[in-house]
Design a protein around this motif. Sequence first.
Motif, PDB file in Angstrom:
ATOM      1  N   VAL A  79       0.847  -1.194   0.000  1.00 31.68           N
ATOM      2  CA  VAL A  79       0.000   0.000   0.000  1.00 31.68           C
ATOM      3  C   VAL A  79       0.880   1.240   0.000  1.00 31.68           C
ATOM      4  N   GLN A  80       0.548   2.164  -0.886  1.00 28.36           N
ATOM      5  CA  GLN A  80       1.263   3.443  -0.938  1.00 28.36           C
ATOM      6  C   GLN A  80       0.272   4.552  -0.603  1.00 28.36           C
ATOM      7  N   LEU A  81       0.742   5.527   0.155  1.00 19.63           N
ATOM      8  CA  LEU A  81      -0.094   6.645   0.575  1.00 19.63           C
ATOM      9  C   LEU A  81       0.552   7.944   0.133  1.00 19.63           C
ATOM     10  N   GLN A  82      -0.244   8.810  -0.457  1.00 15.66           N
ATOM     11  CA  GLN A  82       0.242  10.101  -0.934  1.00 15.66           C
ATOM     12  C   GLN A  82      -0.598  11.195  -0.308  1.00 15.66           C
ATOM     13  N   ALA A  83       0.000  11.966   0.576  1.00 17.95           N
ATOM     14  CA  ALA A  83      -0.700  13.060   1.242  1.00 17.95           C
ATOM     15  C   ALA A  83      -0.468  14.365   0.501  1.00 17.95           C
ATOM     16  N   SER A  84      -1.484  15.220   0.521  1.00 16.54           N
ATOM     17  CA  SER A  84      -1.376  16.525  -0.117  1.00 16.54           C
ATOM     18  C   SER A  84      -2.349  17.490   0.545  1.00 16.54           C
ATOM     19  N   GLY A  85      -2.224  18.763   0.198  1.00 17.87           N
ATOM     20  CA  GLY A  85      -3.177  19.760   0.662  1.00 17.87           C
ATOM     21  C   GLY A  85      -2.683  20.691   1.742  1.00 17.87           C
ATOM     22  N   GLY A  86      -1.481  20.471   2.232  1.00 22.20           N
ATOM     23  CA  GLY A  86      -0.962  21.356   3.259  1.00 22.20           C
ATOM     24  C   GLY A  86      -0.666  22.740   2.713  1.00 22.20           C
ATOM     25  N   GLY A  87      -0.358  23.660   3.615  1.00 23.89           N
ATOM     26  CA  GLY A  87      -0.031  25.009   3.202  1.00 23.89           C
ATOM     27  C   GLY A  87       0.004  25.955   4.370  1.00 23.89           C
ATOM     28  N   LEU A  88       0.020  27.235   4.040  1.00 23.47           N
ATOM     29  CA  LEU A  88       0.051  28.299   5.036  1.00 23.47           C
ATOM     30  C   LEU A  88      -1.324  28.956   5.097  1.00 23.47           C
ATOM     31  N   VAL A  89      -1.845  29.091   6.299  1.00 25.35           N
ATOM     32  CA  VAL A  89      -3.166  29.681   6.477  1.00 25.35           C
ATOM     33  C   VAL A  89      -3.161  30.509   7.750  1.00 25.35           C
ATOM     34  N   GLN A  90      -3.995  31.523   7.791  1.00 33.90           N
ATOM     35  CA  GLN A  90      -4.110  32.346   8.994  1.00 33.90           C
ATOM     36  C   GLN A  90      -4.987  31.637  10.027  1.00 33.90           C
ATOM     37  N   ALA A  91      -4.772  31.993  11.264  1.00 31.82           N
ATOM     38  CA  ALA A  91      -5.599  31.443  12.340  1.00 31.82           C
ATOM     39  C   ALA A  91      -7.070  31.705  12.046  1.00 31.82           C
ATOM     40  N   GLY A  92      -7.882  30.695  12.290  1.00 32.19           N
ATOM     41  CA  GLY A  92      -9.297  30.780  11.985  1.00 32.19           C
ATOM     42  C   GLY A  92      -9.668  30.279  10.602  1.00 32.19           C
ATOM     43  N   GLY A  93      -8.662  30.051   9.786  1.00 36.35           N
ATOM     44  CA  GLY A  93      -8.904  29.586   8.427  1.00 36.35           C
ATOM     45  C   GLY A  93      -9.089  28.086   8.340  1.00 36.35           C
ATOM     46  N   SER A  94      -9.182  27.601   7.107  1.00 35.28           N
ATOM     47  CA  SER A  94      -9.453  26.186   6.859  1.00 35.28           C
ATOM     48  C   SER A  94      -8.504  25.629   5.816  1.00 35.28           C
ATOM     49  N   LEU A  95      -8.260  24.333   5.915  1.00 35.27           N
ATOM     50  CA  LEU A  95      -7.520  23.578   4.915  1.00 35.27           C
ATOM     51  C   LEU A  95      -8.133  22.198   4.816  1.00 35.27           C
ATOM     52  N   ARG A  96      -7.994  21.580   3.652  1.00 32.94           N
ATOM     53  CA  ARG A  96      -8.406  20.192   3.507  1.00 32.94           C
ATOM     54  C   ARG A  96      -7.227  19.371   3.016  1.00 32.94           C
ATOM     55  N   LEU A  97      -6.871  18.376   3.791  1.00 26.81           N
ATOM     56  CA  LEU A  97      -5.812  17.458   3.412  1.00 26.81           C
ATOM     57  C   LEU A  97      -6.425  16.241   2.726  1.00 26.81           C
ATOM     58  N   SER A  98      -5.673  15.693   1.794  1.00 27.95           N
ATOM     59  CA  SER A  98      -6.091  14.477   1.100  1.00 27.95           C
ATOM     60  C   SER A  98      -5.015  13.420   1.239  1.00 27.95           C
ATOM     61  N   CYS A  99      -5.447  12.181   1.261  1.00 28.04           N
ATOM     62  CA  CYS A  99      -4.519  11.057   1.306  1.00 28.04           C
ATOM     63  C   CYS A  99      -5.015  10.007   0.320  1.00 28.04           C
TER      64      CYS A  99
END
Length: 124
Positions: free
Chosen positions: A1-21
């Motif tokens: 099984v191989q896993l590839q994570a993505s979606g990180g970044g820089l965001v201000q406090a209170g903001g949102s991000l979505r990570l994918s695997c």
Amino acid sequence: VQLQASGGGLVQAGGSLRLSCAASGSIVSIYYMGWYRQAPGKERDFVAAIHRSGGDTYYANSVKGRFTISRDNSKTTVYLQMNSLKPEDTAVYYCAAARDGTPWYGTAGDYAYWGQGTQVTVSS
């Protein structure tokens, strides 16, 4: 099984991000998947886990009510929706997968497969 994570970044406090695997390979052997995170100088901490049925999830107290783990119907991709982000959420986030026979939402040592990590930075 191989896993590839993505979606990180820089965001201000209170903001949102979505990570994918994205999982590939022998995905039928995956019992559940999870997210961990590691801040500089700290241990790798559990964030959230989701059973392969999609019906059971588990969260660390520190993210409960702010983060949501989910998966797509093909069971090949797991997401981590992160809302109301705080500076203390800054870390490298890793996705991981556990095989059949592993205790449900076990410890880090129970996960057989790990992705490469994606950096999340929350500025104040």
